[in-house]
Design a protein around this motif. Structure first.
Motif, PDB file in Angstrom:
ATOM      1  N   ARG A   1     -34.200  11.092 -51.762  1.00  0.00           N
ATOM      2  CA  ARG A   1     -35.098  12.250 -51.684  1.00  0.00           C
ATOM      3  C   ARG A   1     -35.119  12.913 -50.316  1.00  0.00           C
ATOM      4  O   ARG A   1     -35.302  14.118 -50.200  1.00  0.00           O
ATOM      5  N   SER A   2     -34.903  12.125 -49.264  1.00  0.00           N
ATOM      6  CA  SER A   2     -34.958  12.715 -47.917  1.00  0.00           C
ATOM      7  C   SER A   2     -33.839  13.745 -47.728  1.00  0.00           C
ATOM      8  O   SER A   2     -33.985  14.722 -47.003  1.00  0.00           O
ATOM      9  N   GLN A   3     -32.704  13.502 -48.416  1.00  0.00           N
ATOM     10  CA  GLN A   3     -31.593  14.455 -48.332  1.00  0.00           C
ATOM     11  C   GLN A   3     -31.994  15.817 -48.890  1.00  0.00           C
ATOM     12  O   GLN A   3     -31.728  16.859 -48.307  1.00  0.00           O
ATOM     13  N   LEU A   4     -32.647  15.761 -50.040  1.00  0.00           N
ATOM     14  CA  LEU A   4     -33.080  17.004 -50.678  1.00  0.00           C
ATOM     15  C   LEU A   4     -34.157  17.681 -49.839  1.00  0.00           C
ATOM     16  O   LEU A   4     -34.153  18.889 -49.646  1.00  0.00           O
ATOM     17  N   LYS A   5     -35.052  16.850 -49.300  1.00  0.00           N
ATOM     18  CA  LYS A   5     -36.131  17.375 -48.459  1.00  0.00           C
ATOM     19  C   LYS A   5     -35.542  18.145 -47.266  1.00  0.00           C
ATOM     20  O   LYS A   5     -36.006  19.231 -46.919  1.00  0.00           O
TER      21      LYS A   5
ATOM     22  N   LEU B   1     -32.638  19.622 -47.048  1.00  0.00           N
ATOM     23  CA  LEU B   1     -32.074  20.904 -47.501  1.00  0.00           C
ATOM     24  C   LEU B   1     -33.189  21.916 -47.735  1.00  0.00           C
ATOM     25  O   LEU B   1     -33.099  23.069 -47.315  1.00  0.00           O
ATOM     26  N   GLU B   2     -34.245  21.457 -48.399  1.00  0.00           N
ATOM     27  CA  GLU B   2     -35.341  22.381 -48.697  1.00  0.00           C
ATOM     28  C   GLU B   2     -36.006  22.900 -47.421  1.00  0.00           C
ATOM     29  O   GLU B   2     -36.379  24.059 -47.340  1.00  0.00           O
ATOM     30  N   ASP B   3     -36.112  22.027 -46.425  1.00  0.00           N
ATOM     31  CA  ASP B   3     -36.680  22.469 -45.142  1.00  0.00           C
ATOM     32  C   ASP B   3     -35.794  23.544 -44.511  1.00  0.00           C
ATOM     33  O   ASP B   3     -36.278  24.551 -44.002  1.00  0.00           O
ATOM     34  N   ASP B   4     -34.485  23.311 -44.551  1.00  0.00           N
ATOM     35  CA  ASP B   4     -33.540  24.299 -44.001  1.00  0.00           C
ATOM     36  C   ASP B   4     -33.689  25.638 -44.715  1.00  0.00           C
ATOM     37  O   ASP B   4     -33.686  26.693 -44.106  1.00  0.00           O
ATOM     38  N   GLN B   5     -33.803  25.548 -46.055  1.00  0.00           N
ATOM     39  CA  GLN B   5     -33.903  26.781 -46.843  1.00  0.00           C
ATOM     40  C   GLN B   5     -35.201  27.500 -46.554  1.00  0.00           C
ATOM     41  O   GLN B   5     -35.230  28.725 -46.485  1.00  0.00           O
ATOM     42  N   LYS B   6     -36.265  26.751 -46.329  1.00  0.00           N
ATOM     43  CA  LYS B   6     -37.553  27.367 -46.014  1.00  0.00           C
ATOM     44  C   LYS B   6     -37.453  28.085 -44.670  1.00  0.00           C
ATOM     45  O   LYS B   6     -37.930  29.210 -44.509  1.00  0.00           O
ATOM     46  N   ARG B   7     -36.823  27.442 -43.709  1.00  0.00           N
ATOM     47  CA  ARG B   7     -36.659  28.070 -42.390  1.00  0.00           C
ATOM     48  C   ARG B   7     -35.850  29.350 -42.498  1.00  0.00           C
ATOM     49  O   ARG B   7     -36.125  30.348 -41.864  1.00  0.00           O
ATOM     50  N   ARG B   8     -34.831  29.305 -43.352  1.00  0.00           N
ATOM     51  CA  ARG B   8     -33.980  30.482 -43.507  1.00  0.00           C
ATOM     52  C   ARG B   8     -34.775  31.642 -44.116  1.00  0.00           C
ATOM     53  O   ARG B   8     -34.660  32.781 -43.684  1.00  0.00           O
ATOM     54  N   ALA B   9     -35.602  31.320 -45.133  1.00  0.00           N
ATOM     55  CA  ALA B   9     -36.415  32.364 -45.773  1.00  0.00           C
ATOM     56  C   ALA B   9     -37.397  32.957 -44.761  1.00  0.00           C
ATOM     57  O   ALA B   9     -37.647  34.163 -44.744  1.00  0.00           O
ATOM     58  N   THR B  10     -37.956  32.086 -43.916  1.00  0.00           N
ATOM     59  CA  THR B  10     -38.894  32.556 -42.896  1.00  0.00           C
ATOM     60  C   THR B  10     -38.203  33.517 -41.941  1.00  0.00           C
ATOM     61  O   THR B  10     -38.718  34.587 -41.609  1.00  0.00           O
ATOM     62  N   ARG B  11     -37.020  33.129 -41.485  1.00  0.00           N
ATOM     63  CA  ARG B  11     -36.256  33.977 -40.564  1.00  0.00           C
ATOM     64  C   ARG B  11     -35.999  35.345 -41.201  1.00  0.00           C
ATOM     65  O   ARG B  11     -36.164  36.381 -40.603  1.00  0.00           O
ATOM     66  N   ARG B  12     -35.579  35.280 -42.455  1.00  0.00           N
ATOM     67  CA  ARG B  12     -35.244  36.505 -43.172  1.00  0.00           C
ATOM     68  C   ARG B  12     -36.468  37.416 -43.297  1.00  0.00           C
ATOM     69  O   ARG B  12     -36.385  38.609 -43.081  1.00  0.00           O
ATOM     70  N   GLN B  13     -37.582  36.804 -43.646  1.00  0.00           N
ATOM     71  CA  GLN B  13     -38.808  37.583 -43.806  1.00  0.00           C
ATOM     72  C   GLN B  13     -39.175  38.244 -42.480  1.00  0.00           C
ATOM     73  O   GLN B  13     -39.555  39.412 -42.437  1.00  0.00           O
ATOM     74  N   ARG B  14     -39.049  37.492 -41.396  1.00  0.00           N
ATOM     75  CA  ARG B  14     -39.365  38.061 -40.088  1.00  0.00           C
ATOM     76  C   ARG B  14     -38.396  39.189 -39.733  1.00  0.00           C
ATOM     77  O   ARG B  14     -38.797  40.196 -39.160  1.00  0.00           O
ATOM     78  N   ASP B  15     -37.128  39.016 -40.073  1.00  0.00           N
ATOM     79  CA  ASP B  15     -36.151  40.072 -39.799  1.00  0.00           C
ATOM     80  C   ASP B  15     -36.490  41.347 -40.574  1.00  0.00           C
ATOM     81  O   ASP B  15     -36.394  42.448 -40.050  1.00  0.00           O
ATOM     82  N   VAL B  16     -36.869  41.174 -41.853  1.00  0.00           N
ATOM     83  CA  VAL B  16     -37.218  42.345 -42.669  1.00  0.00           C
ATOM     84  C   VAL B  16     -38.454  43.040 -42.094  1.00  0.00           C
ATOM     85  O   VAL B  16     -38.500  44.265 -41.983  1.00  0.00           O
ATOM     86  N   LEU B  17     -39.459  42.231 -41.716  1.00  0.00           N
ATOM     87  CA  LEU B  17     -40.672  42.807 -41.136  1.00  0.00           C
ATOM     88  C   LEU B  17     -40.358  43.548 -39.847  1.00  0.00           C
ATOM     89  O   LEU B  17     -40.861  44.644 -39.600  1.00  0.00           O
ATOM     90  N   ASP B  18     -39.517  42.948 -39.031  1.00  0.00           N
ATOM     91  CA  ASP B  18     -39.177  43.588 -37.763  1.00  0.00           C
ATOM     92  C   ASP B  18     -38.493  44.923 -38.020  1.00  0.00           C
ATOM     93  O   ASP B  18     -38.743  45.916 -37.356  1.00  0.00           O
ATOM     94  N   ARG B  19     -37.640  44.930 -39.031  1.00  0.00           N
ATOM     95  CA  ARG B  19     -36.954  46.162 -39.416  1.00  0.00           C
ATOM     96  C   ARG B  19     -37.980  47.239 -39.825  1.00  0.00           C
ATOM     97  O   ARG B  19     -37.872  48.388 -39.436  1.00  0.00           O
ATOM     98  N   SER B  20     -38.965  46.832 -40.618  1.00  0.00           N
ATOM     99  CA  SER B  20     -39.996  47.782 -41.038  1.00  0.00           C
ATOM    100  C   SER B  20     -40.694  48.369 -39.821  1.00  0.00           C
ATOM    101  O   SER B  20     -41.012  49.555 -39.772  1.00  0.00           O
ATOM    102  N   MET B  21     -40.932  47.516 -38.827  1.00  0.00           N
ATOM    103  CA  MET B  21     -41.636  48.002 -37.645  1.00  0.00           C
ATOM    104  C   MET B  21     -40.756  48.923 -36.811  1.00  0.00           C
ATOM    105  O   MET B  21     -41.244  49.887 -36.216  1.00  0.00           O
TER     106      MET B  21
END
Ligand SMILES: [Zn+2]
Length: 383
Positions: free
Chosen positions: A280-284, A286-306
């Protein structure tokens, strides 16, 4: 055609890189390409990598664009090319250690082993120090190409050991020409998109080809006109965050699912089986990495809006000061003039400052909604 065709509006940088690729005396083994977002750092880095590997066609070398080495490098499949393009918030120390191992190997078929790090600024100091040693004494056939928004974004120790190449924001017309030539976009649409994207090539292309993206941008700009009071401001902030979240999810969901399926297969887990606890730690992870990536993306989109909002108030200021320069948002001329008539240049500048502060706070990991609410409140009409 050559690999340099897509490096738009950068004659000086191209001349330097081309000379290095074709004249061993002009070669350096560590480079730092800097330029604002959209100036084409990663495109330039890949073109340079291709030029370094190019074996030539009909006597034309230095990135002919047609030989096997050129085409595979541009496609990212050349065996002696490694590109680190992170969409996570940081490049980890383990990733850098892997890179250094790769850098130490002799090229398998190419002239050089080329390592491109697209976001060299997304590295903790401790990670940078590990990288530093590798850059200081690279093996003779290894070339490091680091990219960052500005030289100040990397540690002085890295800066001093790299040769710097500065990219500028390309003129909107050059970007429009590229869209017409490469993507077959209608010239008028291409120019509007290039201006709206403030010459950011990738964004301009998306705006020119994707009606949804154009609509999202229009919606962001309209928010400025809709904010009349604190209540509207809070609603508008929530809307901006929701749009960014939705876009981030849409952009990452498919890739997340593929990665998860690959991991499960690698761990020998059949579809529908439950994951044994010890895996399970392996999957965890990966999921943490994916969450970080989504966060980065969201911040990039927001920055673009600004940045889009900033361009609107920049236009407002242009009108208020009676300057004779082109509007970035010529197609929102009516809104720009209404906002200009409604406020003073000082107020416009204060609003632009509020947007700048929100961008800084987002970069500093303040909760997006908090940063945007404060900004939106500052955008409302001041009596
Ligand atoms: Zn070639």
């Amino acid at each position: 055609m050559s690999v340099w065709d897509d490096v738009v509006g950068q004659p000086d940088a191209v001349a330097t890189l081309l000379r290095a690729a074709t004249d061993p005396a002009a070669m350096t083994h560590a480079w730092l390409l800097t330029g604002p977002p959209g100036s084409g750092r990663s495109v330039a880095a890949r073109a340079f990598a291709a030029a370094l590997q190019c074996t030539g066609t009909d006597g034309e070398t230095g990135g002919c664009g047609r030989c096997h080495a050129c085409t595979t490098t541009l496609a990212g499949t050349h065996p002696d090319l490694t590109v680190v393009a992170t969409d996570k918030v940081v490049i980890t120390i383990d990733e850098v250690r892997d890179l250094i191992m790769t850098a130490a190997r002799t090229p398998s078929s190419g002239r050089y082993r080329v390592i491109v790090v697209e976001d060299a600024d997304r590295m903790a100091e401790r990670t940078t120090n590990v990288l530093l040693k590798a850059i200081e004494e690279p093996p003779p056939h290894t070339v490091w190409v680091l990219c960052a928004p500005s030289a100040q974004d990397v540690l002085p120790t890295i800066r001093s050991r790299c040769r710097g190449v500065v990219l500028r924001v390309p003129p909107a017309r050059d970007v429009a020409d590229l869209l017409v030539r490469r993507d077959g976009v209608d010239p008028a649409v291409a120019l509007t998109a290039a201006r709206a994207a403030q010459s950011h090539v990738g964004l301009a292309r998306r705006l020119a080809r994707d009606a949804d993206a154009r609509e999202r941008r229009d919606a962001v700009l309209q928010i400025a006109r809709r904010i009349r009071g604190v209540g509207d401001a809070v609603l508008a902030a929530g809307e901006l965050v929701d749009v960014a979240k939705a876009e981030a999810v849409a952009a990452t969901a498919e890739r997340d699912a593929v990665e998860k399926a690959e991991l499960m297969r690698a761990l020998g887990v059949q579809d529908g089986d439950t994951l044994p606890p010890r895996l399970r730690s392996q999957l965890k992870q990966l999921e943490d990495d994916q969450k970080r990536r989504a966060t980065r993306r969201q911040r990039d989109v927001l920055d673009r809006s600004m940045v889009d909002l900033l361009s609107l108030y920049r236009d407002v200021l242009v009108v208020q000061l009676g300057a004779t320069v082109e509007l970035v948002n010529a197609e929102h001329d009516g809104a720009v003039r209404a906002l200009a008539a409604d406020s003073t240049p000082e107020q416009t500048i204060r609003r632009m400052d509020a947007i700048g502060v929100a961008r800084e706070r987002l970069e500093g990991n303040v909760a997006p909604l908090l940063a945007l609410e404060a900004m939106a409140v500052a955008l409302r009409p001041q009596g």
